[in-house]
Every structure is written in C-alpha cells, then in structure tokens.
Motif scaffolding. Structure first.
Motif, short mmCIF file in Angstrom:
data_model
loop_
_atom_site.label_atom_id
_atom_site.label_comp_id
_atom_site.label_asym_id
_atom_site.label_seq_id
_atom_site.Cartn_x
_atom_site.Cartn_y
_atom_site.Cartn_z
N ILE A 47 -28.30 -23.78 23.60
CA ILE A 47 -29.18 -24.67 22.83
C ILE A 47 -30.63 -24.21 22.92
O ILE A 47 -31.35 -24.19 21.91
CB ILE A 47 -29.02 -26.12 23.32
N SER A 48 -31.08 -23.83 24.11
CA SER A 48 -32.46 -23.35 24.25
C SER A 48 -32.68 -22.10 23.42
O SER A 48 -33.74 -21.93 22.79
CB SER A 48 -32.75 -23.07 25.73
N ARG A 49 -31.68 -21.22 23.39
CA ARG A 49 -31.81 -20.00 22.59
C ARG A 49 -31.89 -20.33 21.11
O ARG A 49 -32.69 -19.74 20.37
CB ARG A 49 -30.63 -19.08 22.87
N ALA A 50 -31.07 -21.27 20.65
CA ALA A 50 -31.09 -21.65 19.24
C ALA A 50 -32.43 -22.27 18.86
O ALA A 50 -32.98 -21.99 17.79
CB ALA A 50 -29.94 -22.63 18.95
N ILE A 51 -32.97 -23.11 19.72
CA ILE A 51 -34.27 -23.73 19.45
C ILE A 51 -35.36 -22.66 19.38
O ILE A 51 -36.23 -22.69 18.50
CB ILE A 51 -34.60 -24.78 20.53
N SER A 52 -35.31 -21.69 20.31
CA SER A 52 -36.31 -20.63 20.31
C SER A 52 -36.23 -19.78 19.05
O SER A 52 -37.26 -19.45 18.45
CB SER A 52 -36.12 -19.76 21.56
N LEU A 53 -35.02 -19.43 18.62
CA LEU A 53 -34.86 -18.63 17.41
C LEU A 53 -35.35 -19.40 16.19
O LEU A 53 -36.00 -18.84 15.30
CB LEU A 53 -33.39 -18.22 17.24
N TRP A 54 -35.03 -20.69 16.14
CA TRP A 54 -35.48 -21.51 15.01
C TRP A 54 -37.00 -21.60 14.98
O TRP A 54 -37.62 -21.49 13.93
CB TRP A 54 -34.88 -22.91 15.11
N ASN A 82 -33.80 -25.80 8.00
CA ASN A 82 -33.83 -27.19 8.48
C ASN A 82 -33.00 -27.26 9.75
O ASN A 82 -31.78 -27.24 9.71
CB ASN A 82 -33.26 -28.12 7.41
N PHE A 83 -33.68 -27.34 10.90
CA PHE A 83 -32.99 -27.30 12.19
C PHE A 83 -32.07 -28.49 12.38
O PHE A 83 -31.03 -28.39 13.01
CB PHE A 83 -34.05 -27.26 13.30
N SER A 84 -32.45 -29.64 11.82
CA SER A 84 -31.65 -30.85 12.04
C SER A 84 -30.28 -30.76 11.39
O SER A 84 -29.36 -31.48 11.76
CB SER A 84 -32.40 -32.07 11.49
N LEU A 85 -30.13 -29.83 10.39
CA LEU A 85 -28.84 -29.73 9.72
C LEU A 85 -27.90 -28.75 10.40
O LEU A 85 -26.74 -28.67 10.02
CB LEU A 85 -29.06 -29.31 8.25
N SER A 86 -28.40 -27.95 11.36
CA SER A 86 -27.54 -26.99 12.06
C SER A 86 -26.58 -27.74 12.96
O SER A 86 -26.96 -28.66 13.69
CB SER A 86 -28.39 -26.03 12.89
N GLN A 87 -25.32 -27.34 12.93
CA GLN A 87 -24.30 -28.03 13.70
C GLN A 87 -24.01 -27.30 15.02
O GLN A 87 -24.24 -26.10 15.15
CB GLN A 87 -23.01 -28.13 12.88
N LEU A 88 -23.48 -28.05 15.95
CA LEU A 88 -23.18 -27.51 17.27
C LEU A 88 -22.14 -26.40 17.18
O LEU A 88 -22.16 -25.45 17.97
CB LEU A 88 -22.70 -28.64 18.18
N PHE A 89 -21.24 -26.49 16.21
CA PHE A 89 -20.19 -25.49 16.08
C PHE A 89 -20.77 -24.11 15.77
O PHE A 89 -20.14 -23.09 16.06
CB PHE A 89 -19.21 -25.91 14.98
N ASP A 90 -21.99 -24.07 15.18
CA ASP A 90 -22.59 -22.81 14.79
C ASP A 90 -23.03 -21.97 15.99
O ASP A 90 -23.18 -20.75 15.87
CB ASP A 90 -23.80 -23.05 13.88
N ILE A 91 -23.27 -22.60 17.14
CA ILE A 91 -23.80 -21.86 18.29
C ILE A 91 -22.87 -21.88 19.50
O ILE A 91 -23.12 -21.18 20.49
CB ILE A 91 -25.17 -22.41 18.72
N CYS A 92 -21.80 -22.66 19.47
CA CYS A 92 -20.93 -22.76 20.64
C CYS A 92 -20.02 -21.54 20.74
O CYS A 92 -19.80 -20.82 19.76
CB CYS A 92 -20.10 -24.04 20.60
N THR A 93 -19.52 -21.28 21.94
CA THR A 93 -18.57 -20.20 22.18
C THR A 93 -17.17 -20.68 21.86
O THR A 93 -16.68 -21.65 22.44
CB THR A 93 -18.64 -19.74 23.65
N THR A 94 -16.53 -20.00 20.92
CA THR A 94 -15.20 -20.43 20.48
C THR A 94 -14.07 -19.60 21.09
O THR A 94 -12.92 -20.05 21.11
CB THR A 94 -15.10 -20.36 18.95
N GLU A 95 -14.38 -18.40 21.57
CA GLU A 95 -13.36 -17.59 22.25
C GLU A 95 -13.38 -17.96 23.72
O GLU A 95 -14.22 -17.49 24.49
CB GLU A 95 -13.65 -16.10 22.05
N LEU A 96 -12.46 -18.80 24.12
CA LEU A 96 -12.51 -19.43 25.44
C LEU A 96 -11.50 -18.82 26.41
O LEU A 96 -10.41 -18.39 26.01
CB LEU A 96 -12.24 -20.93 25.32
N LEU A 97 -11.89 -18.81 27.67
CA LEU A 97 -10.95 -18.62 28.77
C LEU A 97 -10.68 -19.98 29.38
O LEU A 97 -11.58 -20.84 29.43
CB LEU A 97 -11.54 -17.68 29.82
N TYR A 98 -9.48 -20.19 29.87
CA TYR A 98 -9.09 -21.50 30.38
C TYR A 98 -8.66 -21.40 31.84
O TYR A 98 -8.37 -20.32 32.36
CB TYR A 98 -7.93 -22.07 29.56
#
Length: 658
Positions: free
Chosen positions: A540-547, A567-583
């Motif tokens: 999240i900090s990285r996304a805010i800095s880039l924006w 428009n930063f408020s329209l960016s969704q969490l799915f756009d920056i989260c890690t989707t390739e997960l280890l469990y």
C-alpha cells in the motif's frame, strides 16, 4: 512498619520455598572494572567506545594468534623433529607414535577438563535475540582449548589453525562485552570484530576476515557501524600478525595464467565437483562425530569408552595412515603449496590424498582433537583441482593449449570447496584473491564458487542461519529453537482472526483499515468470500508513493489534460495485492512453514485447508513464530522450576499466548 504476611500479594504463594530463599541473579553479574570506570569518567560516545574496543580486540587477538602459532611451531619442532630424531632409529613405524602421543596429551586434558568451552556457533547464539541462551565460559577454558589445539596440530592432527584463531578473538570479545555489561547488539558487534580479527591474523588476510564476520558471524548487510568496527579490528590484528609472523601470506601462490577465454566453462565442471566434495566432507564430519558418540549402529561401543581415550584413538588412526601417506599429517600447508607450485603429483596420488585427507580429518575432529577445518577444506580443494586438470588433459587433449596449468585449477578448487563447505562464498573469493593478489583469477573463481554454493544449497538446504557453523564443527551444541520449530504446529502460532479485506476495496480504505487494526498484512477475498490474494503495508505504501509521483508529474506537465489525472480513490485492492500465493496448513510443522517462507523471502503465509486453498483458517507471520518460540522456551523453563501443582500443570502454549 508491619511485616508482610506469607499470604500478602507482594509474594506469590505458588512459588516454591527454594525460589523465595534464593535471590534471582542477573544474567551477567560482572563487577565493575577499572576499564568501566575509565569509560564512564570520560563520558565517551557509544560509537567512540566501540571503536576503542575494536582496537583493543584486534591488538589482543593478534598477539594471541601469534602466540598460538608459536606454540604450534614449538610443539611441532619438539615432537616431529626432536622426538622423531631420537626414536626414528627404531624404524619408520615410529612416525605413528607422534600423533598417538598428541592424542594422549589432549585426552588427559579432556579428562581433567571435560568441556573446552562453547564454540563460535554458541557464542553467536548468545548474542542473538532476547531468547538467546546465556553462555558461560570460565576464564581458563579458552586458554586450555588453545593449548589443546596447539598440541593437536603440532603433533600432526589433520586439522587447521583458523578455527581456534577465530574462537580466540570471539571468546575475548564476548568476555569484554560481558565485563562492560553492554547490550546484546553491542556484544554481537564486538563478537564479529573478534572473529574477523582471528581470521585476519590467522591467514594474514584482513579483507577476508572482514567479510567472514559480515557474512557468517553478523549475517547482516553492510551497515556503516558494523563495517567500521570489524574493519578496524581486522586491520589491527593483521598488523600485529605481520609483525609477529611475517608479512607473507599463508600460501605462496603462482601467478595465474590466462591462456584463452575458451577454458572458462571448464571451471563450471570444477564447481560441480567441489559441491560434491564439500557435501561429502561436511557429512563425514557429522557422521564421525556421531560414531564417537555411539549414535551410529555398530559403533555404540565407542560411547562406552571414556572421552579421554577418544583423542588417543584419533591420534592412533592419524599415525597409522601417515605411515603410508605422510602428506596428510598436520595442517598440510606444505603439501598444498607443493600442488600450487606445480610439483609433480600423479593423478592416482591426488585422488588418494583427497579421499584419505577427508576421512582422517573427520576422524581427528570426531575423536575430540582440537582444530579448525578451513585448512583441510583447502587441501581437499587443491587435490580436487589438480586431479580435475589432469583428467581434462586426458579427456580433452585438444583443449590442452587453451588451458591453464593444474595449479590454476588447484587454486580455484581450494576456494570452491571452502565456500561450499562453509557456505560463505564472498569470504572464500576474497581470501583467495588476497592470497594470490591477482585480479585475473576472479572470473573463474566466481564461476566455480557460485555454482558450488548454489548446488550445495539445492542438494542440502540449510535449515538454520548458522548451520554452516555447525557443519564446520565450530559448535557441537544443538539449536534449541530449531528443535522447538519441529515440535509446534502452525495452528498453535497462527493468527486465528486475520484482517480480511475485499478485493474491490479502494486502496486508501485498505490502508486506513490496516492502520486502525495495527496489522502488517491482510488477506484479500472476492465477492464469493474466496481467498484471492494477500496485501502488505509495504504494498500500500508503494502504491501511494507511485500515485503521488505520477500526480506530481502530471500536474507539472501542460500537455496532459486534467481529465487524464489518475484517480487514486478508484484503484482497487486487487490491483496491488499478491495473487500467486504460497500456503501453509494448520497441521504442518512450523519448521516446514518457515522454510517455505525463507525460500521466497516472505514474512507471512495464509493458513488454509489442505483440500481447499480458498478457505481461510488463519495467517502465519514471522513475528508470531518468534513469539511462539519464546513462549515455548519460557514454558519449558517454568516446568523445570515450578513444582508439580495445579497452577504449573496449566502451562500449555495456548494459555501462555492468551
């Protein structure tokens, strides 16, 4: 004033009477010394104090290492020259009596003093974290260990002087930190300075000593404070060693000759061979130690023999082998230097020396003779490199005009086997570079060392950060924390109520939620409540800095229409989260989960069902693993101290975490 009654709240009634009678002593109860008063009187800054202590550690370690080498030479002269000059008239078999006599002396020392003190691995553990064990080392233990090492090496044990040299500096620096009652962080820094000083003085290689401390002992990045302290100690120790032992390096190496870049791929094969030799080497050390402890089937009888007899057995084995192959006696620098000076060694002799030296070194160390194994590792590497070059000349005769002489491969083999055995590639590369002082050897050196270390990590991954120290027998103690990690399941350490956020949540709302709940990470789910990713505060900090950077660049550009501003408020969490997960799974051991984290450098893993990775059960974080280990250590300590009572029986890990 009214005396407190036995049932007053100031004195818990559940504590045993013995504990109420004995005052609890601090972890370090060293009386103030004149040095402490002096430092307090001048009110020096912490940085100045540490730098002064670095000079003191470097000078003291340098003097001690010079004295240690003098002892080795003295005992070598007395036993292998004077004594042999007297008894050799009885026959060549008398050579076997010298290592036997050395083993007898070391055995008597072990009989009088069962423990020679902690090794480097234990000293490192004593300076790490709040749950680090308190290592006690009596005043005479390091001195007795140094004497035992001098007797072992001087009488022909197949070991090296660098391990005791490193421990000389480490013991002195840690004792100095205890005396001055310094913090854990300062003690660890001084420990690194002492280890660097020991290696720098032992090999006359200050740069390699610095990198050994940073890479192996401190295990840190190149922080300015750590580098400056370690550098100063290593330089002072190397300067003292040069005055006492001479300015020449440990080996006189030939000039490296580059005949053609076409031979560089051949060093890759040498790296492969070095990885196999190093694995065999470290496994042999562990196997022979287990044999003498009676832990291997068929060798249980060795455990019934008194420890004082074990060095005698080791010395006898070394002596008997030396009757046929005297090259394996002692440190072996003369034989290594002969290989490097292109003295003729047949292929058969090089292979035999490789095997025999490996076995005899393992027997020497396992039997209780004292010494290091950097020097034997370099002996093995030189033998491997020389044999490899001769095999290439037979298999690829057409490449002979483009190949360097066998000493070049011997030099690279030395570094490759040492790096893979100690898992310290930078130390090995810089050590050989300091010894050769030839930049042209760096390229083949890096290729062979890099491949050998990488292959060893793939074939025998290290379980803990200091496993290389344990493999090199700088300590024989087991890692209690690693044992605990293999006893606790993920379910006992995970967060059962992790922060869960919707994938469509705006980034700024996710940041506020993590700030409000004081969470480092959160799990991301879709509209069907299935796990789709994980997000951290860094994301999240990285996304805010880039924006922010993009917004500034857009506002400064007159060519961009205002409607194109993001428009930063329209960016969704799915756009920056890690989707390739280890469990990880609730019934999995913490050691397995932590190994999976280390493989990818992760700080957290989602805990899910084995048959349904989209069903969230919890979140496992590194910090929680550390807390769980601390609590388990405390629970075990309480079980040993508290009597059997209803209160002490309820010391489950779950109750301590609540």
């Amino acid at each position: 004033m009214t005396a407190l009654s036995p049932q007053s709240p100031e004195e818990p009634p559940s504590l045993p009477v013995e504990l109420r009678k004995v005052p609890i002593q601090p972890a370090v109860s060293t009386p103030s010394t004149g040095l402490t008063h002096l430092l307090n009187r001048f009110q020096l800054s912490p940085e100045s104090v540490v730098l002064m202590l670095a000079v003191l550690i470097g000078g003291s370690t340098g003097l001690a290492v010079v004295f240690f080498h003098f002892l080795i030479e003295l005992i070598h002269h007395l036993m292998l020259e004077d004594l042999m000059g007297i008894i050799s008239r009885w026959g060549a078999w008398t050579l076997a009596c010298v290592p036997l006599l050395g083993g007898l002396v070391v055995g008597l020392m072990r009989g009088a003093k069962q423990d020679f003190g902690p090794g480097l691995s234990s000293l490192i553990a004593a300076t790490q974290g709040s749950h680090a064990p308190h290592v006690t080392c009596k005043e005479l233990q390091p001195i007795i260990k140094m004497l035992a090492a001098a007797v072992s090496l001087g009488s022909g044990a197949s070991l090296g002087p660098e391990g005791p040299s490193v421990e000389i500096g480490a013991n002195f620096s840690l004792r100095l930190g205890h005396t001055l009652q310094m913090s854990q962080e300062r003690r660890r820094l001084l420990l690194g300075a002492g280890a660097a000083a020991g290696l720098a003085a032992g090999f006359n290689a200050p740069i390699a000593g610095v990198f050994f401390a940073l890479e192996v002992v401190l295990g840190t990045t190149f922080a300015t404070s750590a580098v400056s302290v370690v550098l100063l100690a290593a330089v002072v120790a190397a300067l003292i060693a040069q005055i006492g032992l001479g300015g020449q390096p440990a080996f006189t190496l030939p000039v490296y000759e580059v005949r053609s870049p076409l031979e560089f791929p051949l060093y890759v094969g040498l790296g492969l061979g070095a990885s196999l030799v190093s694995i065999t080497y470290t496994q042999s050390l562990q196997l022979l130690r287990a044999c003498f402890q009676g832990q291997v089937p068929g060798f249980a009888w060795l455990a019934k023999i008194p420890l004082a007899i074990h060095p005698v057995i080791g010395g006898a084995c070394v002596g008997l082998v030396a009757l046929q192959y005297p090259q394996i006696l002692g440190i072996g620098y003369e034989t290594v230097e002969a290989m490097l000076q292109d003295v003729e060694f047949s292929l058969q002799l090089l292979v035999v020396l490789l095997v025999v030296k490996l076995v005899v070194t393992a027997i020497s160390l396992g039997s209780g003779l004292v010494g290091g194994i950097f020097a034997p590792a370099m002996f093995l590497g030189a033998s491997l490199g020389g044999a490899y070059a001769k095999i290439l000349a037979i298999v690829l005769p057409g490449m002979t005009p483009y190949m360097a002489a066998p000493p070049a491969y011997a030099m690279v083999g030395m570094a490759a086997v040492l790096a893979a055995s100690a898992r310290a590639p930078l130390t090995a590369i810089l050590l050989l570079f300091e010894l050769t002082r030839d930049y042209r050897i760096v390229l083949p050196l890096m290729a062979a060392v890099g491949l050998s270390v990488w292959l060893v990590e793939r074939m025998k991954p290290s379980a803990t950060s200091d496993s290389h120290l344990q493999q090199l027998n700088l300590s024989v103690e087991t890692d209690r924390e690693q044992e605990i990690l293999q006893q606790i399941s993920v379910a006992e350490a995970m967060h059962q109520t992790p922060l869960i956020l919707s994938a469509t949540l705006p980034i700024w709302e996710a940041g506020l939620a993590m700030t409000r709940d004081r969470r480092r990470s959160a799990l991301v789910i879709d509209e069907t409540q299935r796990l789709v990713g994980i997000v951290t505060s860094e994301d999240i900090s990285r996304a805010i800095s880039l924006w922010e950077q993009h917004r500034i660049s857009v506002s400064n550009s007159s060519l961009v229409h205002p409607s194109n501003e993001p428009n930063f408020s329209l960016s969704q969490l799915f756009d920056i989260c890690t989707t390739e997960l280890l469990y990880t799974y609730p019934d999995e051991l913490l050691s397995d989960a932590l190994a999976r984290m280390a493989a990818r450098g992760l700080h957290q893993l989602p805990v899910v069902e084995r048959n349904n990775h989209e069903h969230i059960l919890g979140l496992l974080e590194r910090e929680q693993i550390g807390l769980t280990c601390n609590l388990e250590l405390m629970r075990q300590a309480l079980h040993q101290v508290l009597p059997a009572s209803p209160q002490s029986q309820d010391l489950s890990l779950a109750s301590l975490q609540q």
